[in-house]
Structure formats: C-alpha cells, structure tokens
Design a protein around this motif. Structure first.
Motif, PDB file in Angstrom:
ATOM      1  N   PRO A 299       0.809  -1.227   0.000  1.00 50.91           N
ATOM      2  CA  PRO A 299       0.000   0.000   0.000  1.00 50.91           C
ATOM      3  C   PRO A 299       0.836   1.268   0.000  1.00 50.91           C
ATOM      4  CG  PRO A 299      -0.828  -1.590   1.593  1.00 50.91           C
ATOM      5  CD  PRO A 299       0.478  -2.108   1.113  1.00 50.91           C
ATOM      6  N   SER A 300       2.008   1.200   0.671  1.00 52.32           N
ATOM      7  CA  SER A 300       2.872   2.390   0.703  1.00 52.32           C
ATOM      8  C   SER A 300       4.341   2.027   0.584  1.00 52.32           C
ATOM      9  CB  SER A 300       2.638   3.154   2.013  1.00 52.32           C
ATOM     10  OG  SER A 300       2.881   2.310   3.134  1.00 52.32           O
ATOM     11  N   SER A 301       4.637   0.838   0.007  1.00 48.60           N
ATOM     12  CA  SER A 301       6.033   0.417  -0.090  1.00 48.60           C
ATOM     13  C   SER A 301       6.209  -0.612  -1.186  1.00 48.60           C
ATOM     14  CB  SER A 301       6.509  -0.179   1.244  1.00 48.60           C
ATOM     15  OG  SER A 301       5.756  -1.338   1.560  1.00 48.60           O
ATOM     16  N   LEU A 302       7.445  -0.719  -1.643  1.00 46.88           N
ATOM     17  CA  LEU A 302       7.841  -1.777  -2.563  1.00 46.88           C
ATOM     18  C   LEU A 302       8.530  -2.857  -1.717  1.00 46.88           C
ATOM     19  CD1 LEU A 302       9.342   0.448  -5.403  1.00 46.88           C
ATOM     20  CD2 LEU A 302       7.099  -0.680  -5.384  1.00 46.88           C
ATOM     21  N   ASP A 303       7.890  -3.996  -1.608  1.00 46.16           N
ATOM     22  CA  ASP A 303       8.332  -5.013  -0.645  1.00 46.16           C
ATOM     23  C   ASP A 303       9.233  -6.057  -1.298  1.00 46.16           C
ATOM     24  OD1 ASP A 303       6.734  -3.736   1.208  1.00 46.16           O
ATOM     25  OD2 ASP A 303       5.012  -5.057   0.879  1.00 46.16           O
ATOM     26  N   GLN A 345      -0.237   8.379   3.751  1.00 50.72           N
ATOM     27  CA  GLN A 345      -1.614   8.505   3.267  1.00 50.72           C
ATOM     28  C   GLN A 345      -1.760   9.819   2.498  1.00 50.72           C
ATOM     29  OE1 GLN A 345      -4.592   8.743   6.339  1.00 50.72           O
ATOM     30  NE2 GLN A 345      -6.165   7.856   5.040  1.00 50.72           N
ATOM     31  N   THR A 346      -2.383   9.770   1.343  1.00 51.71           N
ATOM     32  CA  THR A 346      -2.612  10.948   0.508  1.00 51.71           C
ATOM     33  C   THR A 346      -4.106  11.232   0.451  1.00 51.71           C
ATOM     34  OG1 THR A 346      -0.674  10.449  -0.830  1.00 51.71           O
ATOM     35  CG2 THR A 346      -2.301  11.974  -1.777  1.00 51.71           C
ATOM     36  N   LEU A 347      -4.485  12.461   0.751  1.00 49.12           N
ATOM     37  CA  LEU A 347      -5.891  12.865   0.733  1.00 49.12           C
ATOM     38  C   LEU A 347      -6.117  13.837  -0.416  1.00 49.12           C
ATOM     39  CD1 LEU A 347      -6.561  13.487   4.545  1.00 49.12           C
ATOM     40  CD2 LEU A 347      -7.004  11.431   3.195  1.00 49.12           C
ATOM     41  N   LYS A 348      -7.123  13.580  -1.221  1.00 46.67           N
ATOM     42  CA  LYS A 348      -7.506  14.483  -2.310  1.00 46.67           C
ATOM     43  C   LYS A 348      -8.865  15.076  -1.979  1.00 46.67           C
ATOM     44  CE  LYS A 348      -4.894  12.237  -5.997  1.00 46.67           C
ATOM     45  NZ  LYS A 348      -4.959  11.645  -7.365  1.00 46.67           N
ATOM     46  N   LEU A 349      -8.926  16.403  -1.915  1.00 40.64           N
ATOM     47  CA  LEU A 349     -10.150  17.108  -1.543  1.00 40.64           C
ATOM     48  C   LEU A 349     -10.686  17.912  -2.728  1.00 40.64           C
ATOM     49  CD1 LEU A 349      -8.995  18.416   1.958  1.00 40.64           C
ATOM     50  CD2 LEU A 349     -10.260  16.323   1.431  1.00 40.64           C
ATOM     51  N   ASP A 350     -11.978  17.903  -2.881  1.00 41.95           N
ATOM     52  CA  ASP A 350     -12.645  18.677  -3.936  1.00 41.95           C
ATOM     53  C   ASP A 350     -12.848  20.093  -3.429  1.00 41.95           C
ATOM     54  OD1 ASP A 350     -14.066  19.667  -6.007  1.00 41.95           O
ATOM     55  OD2 ASP A 350     -15.739  18.235  -5.846  1.00 41.95           O
ATOM     56  N   MET A 358     -11.117  27.683   3.087  1.00 42.84           N
ATOM     57  CA  MET A 358     -10.197  26.593   2.789  1.00 42.84           C
ATOM     58  C   MET A 358     -10.173  26.256   1.307  1.00 42.84           C
ATOM     59  SD  MET A 358     -11.065  24.073   5.960  1.00 42.84           S
ATOM     60  CE  MET A 358      -9.821  22.909   5.443  1.00 42.84           C
ATOM     61  N   ALA A 359     -10.802  27.110   0.474  1.00 44.50           N
ATOM     62  CA  ALA A 359     -10.951  26.790  -0.935  1.00 44.50           C
ATOM     63  C   ALA A 359      -9.617  26.723  -1.660  1.00 44.50           C
ATOM     64  CB  ALA A 359     -11.862  27.834  -1.604  1.00 44.50           C
ATOM     65  N   THR A 360      -8.656  27.516  -1.159  1.00 45.01           N
ATOM     66  CA  THR A 360      -7.369  27.527  -1.846  1.00 45.01           C
ATOM     67  C   THR A 360      -6.428  26.433  -1.371  1.00 45.01           C
ATOM     68  OG1 THR A 360      -6.500  29.129  -0.255  1.00 45.01           O
ATOM     69  CG2 THR A 360      -7.537  30.019  -2.253  1.00 45.01           C
ATOM     70  N   GLN A 361      -6.770  25.700  -0.272  1.00 43.05           N
ATOM     71  CA  GLN A 361      -5.892  24.656   0.250  1.00 43.05           C
ATOM     72  C   GLN A 361      -6.179  23.338  -0.465  1.00 43.05           C
ATOM     73  OE1 GLN A 361      -5.978  24.364   4.460  1.00 43.05           O
ATOM     74  NE2 GLN A 361      -4.593  22.607   4.543  1.00 43.05           N
ATOM     75  N   THR A 362      -5.165  22.738  -1.012  1.00 41.47           N
ATOM     76  CA  THR A 362      -5.365  21.508  -1.820  1.00 41.47           C
ATOM     77  C   THR A 362      -4.741  20.269  -1.196  1.00 41.47           C
ATOM     78  OG1 THR A 362      -3.401  22.032  -3.104  1.00 41.47           O
ATOM     79  CG2 THR A 362      -5.496  22.827  -3.968  1.00 41.47           C
ATOM     80  N   THR A 363      -3.850  20.479  -0.259  1.00 43.03           N
ATOM     81  CA  THR A 363      -3.236  19.305   0.384  1.00 43.03           C
ATOM     82  C   THR A 363      -3.292  19.458   1.901  1.00 43.03           C
ATOM     83  OG1 THR A 363      -1.048  20.296   0.365  1.00 43.03           O
ATOM     84  CG2 THR A 363      -1.632  18.915  -1.548  1.00 43.03           C
ATOM     85  N   LEU A 364      -3.287  18.344   2.547  1.00 39.01           N
ATOM     86  CA  LEU A 364      -3.300  18.312   4.022  1.00 39.01           C
ATOM     87  C   LEU A 364      -2.202  17.391   4.509  1.00 39.01           C
ATOM     88  CD1 LEU A 364      -7.131  17.967   4.794  1.00 39.01           C
ATOM     89  CD2 LEU A 364      -5.745  20.030   5.021  1.00 39.01           C
ATOM     90  N   GLU A 365      -1.632  17.801   5.656  1.00 35.13           N
ATOM     91  CA  GLU A 365      -0.650  16.906   6.285  1.00 35.13           C
ATOM     92  C   GLU A 365      -1.393  15.726   6.917  1.00 35.13           C
ATOM     93  OE1 GLU A 365       2.533  17.037   6.264  1.00 35.13           O
ATOM     94  OE2 GLU A 365       2.674  18.909   5.130  1.00 35.13           O
ATOM     95  N   PRO A 366      -0.877  14.541   6.854  1.00 37.82           N
ATOM     96  CA  PRO A 366      -1.532  13.385   7.457  1.00 37.82           C
ATOM     97  C   PRO A 366      -1.504  13.514   8.976  1.00 37.82           C
ATOM     98  CG  PRO A 366       0.659  12.793   6.648  1.00 37.82           C
ATOM     99  CD  PRO A 366       0.403  14.180   6.180  1.00 37.82           C
TER     100      PRO A 366
END
Length: 366
Positions: A299-303, A345-350, A358-366
């Motif tokens: 999920p988050s690595s090459l094993d 973890q990557t979050l994508k917000l509309d 918050m309209a101009t914020q596109t990424t969030l720290e996990p």
C-alpha cells in the motif's frame, strides 16, 4: 551347613545360651574386622587399575556384606534364644535366612546398577535418557526376579501364583488403565526417543513448551521458559504432535522489508547487494535455501523479502546474527540513498465542497 547344624556345633561348647550368643557376636565382630581389612585392600587395588568397572563392583559389595555379617549370625542367636525360652518350632528361621540372602543379593545388584549409571552419566559420553531407561528396566527386572525367589522361599507355588497373576493382572489392568497407559507411554518415549532430557520441546496441539527435566515411568517433567514446572502424563505424548526444536540443523530468517515508491529505480541494485551480503556472511548457511527477491507492491512500499538460514541453532546467538543482518540491510539501503518505507496517506479534496476559507488549500498533512 544348615542353621541347626551350626546351632548344635556352637552348643557343644557350652550349655549356657548366653555364652553361645556372646560367642556368635564375637565371631561376627571378628568376621566384620576381617571383611573391612579385605575390602580396604581390594579398594586400594582397584583404584590403581585402568579398569573402572572393578572399582564400581567392589564398592557395591561394601554395605551388603557388612549387613550380612551381622544379620545372619543374629538369626542363629535368635534361634538359640527362642529354643531356650520357647518350646516351639523355629524352622521358619531357615526361610528367613533364605529371604535374607535374596535381599542382600538383590541389594548388591541394585548398587552395581546405580554405580554404573552414575559413572556413565558423570562421564557424559552417552545419552542421559537412554542410560536412565536402561537402568530402570534392569532394576525392574532384578526386583521382579527377587520377589519371585522370595515367594518361592516362603513356600508359595509359582505356577499357582502365575495363574493368579494372569487373572489378577486383567482386573488390575482394567482398574488401573490410566496408570498402565502412562507406563507404556514412558516406554514409547524411551524407545522411540522423540525427545530426551535437556531438549526443548513444544506441542502445537497443547499448551506444552519448555525444557525436559526428567522422564519418569508415569510422567514427564518439563520446565517452562518462565521457570514453572509442568507435569505431563506420559500417555499424553501418544496422542499429540511433539515438536523438538532442539534437533534443528538451522534457524530460519524470514523478513519482509519495504522500500519507498520514490526508490523504485534502486530496488534491483539493493536486492543484489543484499543477496551478495548474505552469501558472504560467515553465520549464514549458503548451502541451504537463500532467497532475496522483490515480492509485492505494498500500500505504501515496494516489498522485498529475505529467506535464509543461520548456521547456529542457539536461540541467543541466532538473534545476534539476525540483528547483524538487518543492520547490514539497512546500511545497504542507505548506501544507495534510499530509505525504508513507512505508512503514508494521501488525501484528495474537492475544492467545491470546502468552505470559502479553505478553498485555496489543496493538500493536508496526514
């Protein structure tokens, strides 16, 4: 010479029973002193011989012969006293003498077995479980022979006794089936030898794991790793699977390691270096299966995984080797300017669904 002949011979010197008893006592004392001198001489001779068995046999005779020197004349004295005070038949003392000889003979045999067993176990050249099993079987055999001889000396018919024993054995077998099953379970352990004293064993069927301390006829004592004694009836081992890790030839290292997706171009070089490191490692058995391969897209690595075997089977040394290998793997990864992955973890917000602030914020720290 029978007891009656000895008694008549002694009484021919004097008609005073007390004098006869004192004479017998003095004779016993003289015989005991002579025996001590002879024994000390024999002991000194056997200590200077290259053979150990003669010393073990001589030591086995010391106490039984001393007891016989005092007890057998004591029965003669008892016969004289009873004849003087009680007008009764003392022929039963002859049977007592026979039983005394049988007991002393059995005592000598058991002492020889004990001395030989102690010597072999102290030498440490033979398997402890086999030595103990052989000694127990030998003791049981000679004790059975001694009991039969004593019964015959008492005038019991052995044929009738064996017939009764056949019927009685059936009754006892039904009444004590658990005891007999434990006995034969112990015999199975001694002859099949799935484990021995000192082995680390465990069972996937039961909560049994620890070091074997003693294998008895009825139960086996296992010391768990938290130092608690575990008493297991021998019949249990007839119905469960027993694993004996003490007889492993190698210990396995099987680890999965994840690399970051950003290091995808370095995966092949890292795997080759790790494989070469394992092949040249002094504590890795290269004759066994050795695999280092890319395994999965995590999920988050090459094993990639490491599958290899150490030369040592010692638990503490195994973990030292494993630690050294993992540290070297980490060093190889860092040498290629890569790193071990950790969960991300990557979050994508509309933006259309966000508040105006918050309209101009596109990424969030996990």
């Amino acid at each position: 010479m029978s007891m009656d002949e000895i008694q008549n011979y002694i009484q021919s010197f004097s008609h005073d029973w007390l004098s006869n008893v004192l004479l017998i006592t003095l004779f016993s004392l003289l015989a005991w002193v002579i025996w001590r001198i002879v024994y000390n001489r024999l002991e000194a001779l056997t200590e200077h011989t290259p053979i150990v068995w003669d010393e073990l046999i001589v030591k086995a005779f010391r106490a039984p012969v001393s007891v016989f020197i005092w007890l057998w004349p004591a029965t003669v004295s008892l016969d004289i006293v009873l004849t003087h005070y009680v007008a009764t038949d003392t022929s039963w003392l002859n049977k007592l003498d026979h039983i005394l000889v049988i007991i002393l003979f059995l005592w000598v045999i058991l002492r020889i077995i004990q001395n030989v067993e102690s010597y072999i176990l102290t030498a440490g050249k033979h398997d402890e479980t086999t030595v103990q099993a052989t000694a127990k079987v030998a003791r049981l055999f000679f004790i059975s022979i001694g009991v039969l001889m004593a019964m015959q000396a008492l005038g019991l018919s052995l044929s009738g006794l064996l017939t009764f024993g056949g019927v009685g054995g059936l009754v006892v077998g039904l009444a004590a089936k658990d005891l007999l099953s434990n006995f034969f379970g112990g015999m199975m352990i001694y002859f099949d030898r799935p484990f021995k004293v000192g082995d680390w064993i465990r069972s996937p069927d039961r909560a049994i794991e620890g070091t074997v301390e003693r294998i008895g006829w009825r139960m086996t004592i296992i010391r768990t790793f938290d130092r608690r004694p575990l008493y297991v009836p021998n019949s249990v081992f007839s119905n469960i699977v027993v694993e004996n890790p003490s007889r492993m030839l190698n210990r396995r290292i099987y680890e999965t390691i994840g690399l970051r997706y950003d290091d995808n171009e370095k995966v092949n070089a890292i795997i080759n270096d790790v494989r070469q490191m394992l092949e040249n490692h002094n504590d890795i058995d290269a004759k066994q299966t050795l695999i280092v391969n890319f395994n999965a897209f995590g999920p988050s690595s090459l094993d990639f995984f490491i599958y290899t075997f150490t030369k040592t089977v010692n638990w503490v040394r195994y973990h030292e080797v494993k630690q050294d290998i993992l540290l070297q793997v980490m060093a190889i990864i860092h040498k290629h300017e890569a790193d071990i992955a950790y969960p991300t973890q990557t979050l994508k917000l509309d933006p259309a669904t966000l508040p105006q602030s918050m309209a101009t914020q596109t990424t969030l720290e996990p």
